[in-house]
Design an enzyme around this catalytic site. Structure first.
Site, mmCIF file in Angstrom:
data_model
loop_
_atom_site.group_PDB
_atom_site.id
_atom_site.type_symbol
_atom_site.label_atom_id
_atom_site.label_comp_id
_atom_site.label_asym_id
_atom_site.label_seq_id
_atom_site.Cartn_x
_atom_site.Cartn_y
_atom_site.Cartn_z
ATOM 1 N N ARG A 1 0.707 -1.311 0.171
ATOM 2 C CA ARG A 1 0.020 -0.161 -0.137
ATOM 3 C C ARG A 1 0.805 1.172 -0.084
ATOM 4 N NH1 ARG A 1 -4.231 -1.962 4.651
ATOM 5 N NH2 ARG A 1 -5.175 -3.358 3.469
ATOM 6 N N CYS B 1 -9.636 -1.253 5.530
ATOM 7 C CA CYS B 1 -11.174 -1.057 5.483
ATOM 8 C C CYS B 1 -11.536 0.310 6.170
ATOM 9 C CB CYS B 1 -11.709 -2.168 6.247
ATOM 10 S SG CYS B 1 -10.774 -2.763 7.667
ATOM 11 N N LYS C 1 -1.979 2.907 9.452
ATOM 12 C CA LYS C 1 -2.599 2.372 8.029
ATOM 13 C C LYS C 1 -3.532 3.659 7.666
ATOM 14 C CE LYS C 1 -2.994 -1.896 9.129
ATOM 15 N NZ LYS C 1 -3.833 -3.065 9.330
ATOM 16 N N HIS D 1 -17.987 -1.538 10.465
ATOM 17 C CA HIS D 1 -16.938 -0.655 11.283
ATOM 18 C C HIS D 1 -17.799 0.760 11.189
ATOM 19 C CE1 HIS D 1 -14.015 -3.654 10.767
ATOM 20 N NE2 HIS D 1 -12.986 -2.825 10.249
#
Ligand code: NAP
Ligand code: 12T
Length: 352
Positions: free
Chosen positions: A103, A132, A223, A252
């Protein structure tokens, strides 16, 4: 292959919580695949899976598994991606990787189609799917950045256990039943499977997702911080995150505080902006107790936003509540959406 005849798609990690949703999403979207290869570790090899009334046998992932594959969707952990994604690319496939392996690599696009679809043009075979929690937040922040500018973001998350895989869902279910029945249950998975200590998640909240870094933040928090800056092309954006695990199976939630650059913006303007934004459903009617909740978002590809209000002290500051299905927009749907964008933009190379 030829695009008219459909593509050869491979799903790596096909037996996992995310992989299962990837297969479901490919079917629901009527994704143009002519051939589907389902890959896992040796543990699940031989397992049968029904897709569109046809039986598929799961195979162990090997370098040769990617011969003739056009698009490979990876969701089997970072080490599997590091090992096999280059093998897939070598054989002419485009990889959409759902792990954190690539990433932050500056040569690899990190894409949420509603935000930075254009970055796909720079791909060299691998495209990274963000974390996510990052995905659902940037979908909600991007329209604000475009219209009013963005200075600062402070987020606290309330994350579902399914982010940590099928074993974590099992642990929440078994542990909840055991506690209700007055039985003992020794936690073995959460907060982090490989960690020394494990804690009860049922009837609890754990302020640790992924491993701790030397700076006191967890890797999940880092992240969110680093990926947000990369996806939004805002290297100087001020971002901080606190990530918390809740006893919720799927979905979430995030409490997001953000500061815009333009003075005097009204909450009604933010609401109207977000109600027309791609991928967003506005659920914001406090008088009628309307706001997003994970139980209502499971199974939807959208990002749900509500509780939008202006900070009482800071003119540039706003608060909002952002909820999404972490296995769909947070993982499987965003990956399939990237694959759809690649096809639409003519960025999938024909393979033999
Ligand atoms: P999971 O339910 O534990 O499933 C793991 C999958 O990976 C299974 O299909 C497993 O196959 C396969 N696998 C494990 N080792 C393998 C190997 N050596 N070679 C090939 N396949 C292997 O986990 P999950 O929740 O689906 O998540 C999978 C990965 O996706 C995570 O590790 C993470 O990197 C990523 N993820 C990303 C996000 C995101 O934020 N975008 C969210 C969740 C997960 P077996 O059945 O053979 O064990
Ligand atoms: N550890 O960034 O535990 O691939 O919820 C996503 C979710 C890693 C990732 C989790 C994790 C990722 C989790």
């Amino acid at each position: 292959m030829s695009q008219q005849n459909g593509l050869h798609v491979a799903v790596v990690g096909a037996t996992g919580a995310v992989g299962q949703q990837m297969i479901d999403t490919l079917i629901k979207r009527d994704f143009p695949f002519a051939k589907l290869t389902l890959l896992s570790s040796a543990r699940s090899a031989g397992k049968k899976v029904m897709v569109k009334g046809q039986e598929y046998t799961v195979e162990e992932a090997k370098p040769e598994s990617f011969e003739g594959v056009d698009i490979a969707l990876f969701s089997a952990g970072g080490s599997v991606s590091k090992q096999f994604a280059p093998e897939a690319v070598k054989r002419g496939a485009v990889v959409v990787d759902n792990t954190s392996a690539f990433r932050m690599d500056p040569d690899i696009p990190l894409v949420v189609p509603e935000v930075n679809e254009d970055d796909l043009h720079k791909h060299n075979g691998i495209i990274a799917n963000p974390n996510c929690s990052t995905i659902q937040m940037v979908v909600a922040l991007e329209p604000v950045r475009q219209k009013y500018g963005l200075k600062k973001v402070l987020v606290s998350t309330y994350q579902a256990v399914s982010g940590a895989g099928a074993v974590a869902i099992q642990e929440l279910n078994d542990q909840t039943k055991a506690i209700i029945n007055g039985e003992n249950y020794e936690p073995k998975v959460l907060p982090v499977k490989s960690a020394e200590k494990h804690y009860q998640i049922a009837f609890n909240a754990i302020p640790q997702i992924d491993v701790f870094q030397d700076n006191g933040f967890t890797y999940e928090e880092m992240k969110m911080i680093n990926e947000t800056k990369k996806i939004m092309h805002l290297p100087d954006l001020s971002v901080a995150a606190t990530c918390v695990r809740l006893p919720v199976a799927v979905g979430h939630s995030e409490s997001v505080y953000f500061e815009v650059e333009q003075e005097g913006v009204q909450p009604s303007e933010i609401k109207s902006l977000l109600s027309d934004a791609p991928g967003i459903v506005l659920q914001d009617d406090p008088e009628n107790q309307i706001y997003p909740m994970p139980a209502n978002c499971v199974g939807s590809n959208d990002v749900f936003v509500g509780r939008i209000r202006k900070d009482l002290d800071e003119d540039l500051g706003f608060h909002m509540w952002v909820v999404s299905d972490n296995l769909l927009k947070g993982a499987a749907w965003n990956s399939v959406q990237i694959a759809e964008s690649l096809i639409r933009l003519g960025l999938v190379k024909a393979n033999q």
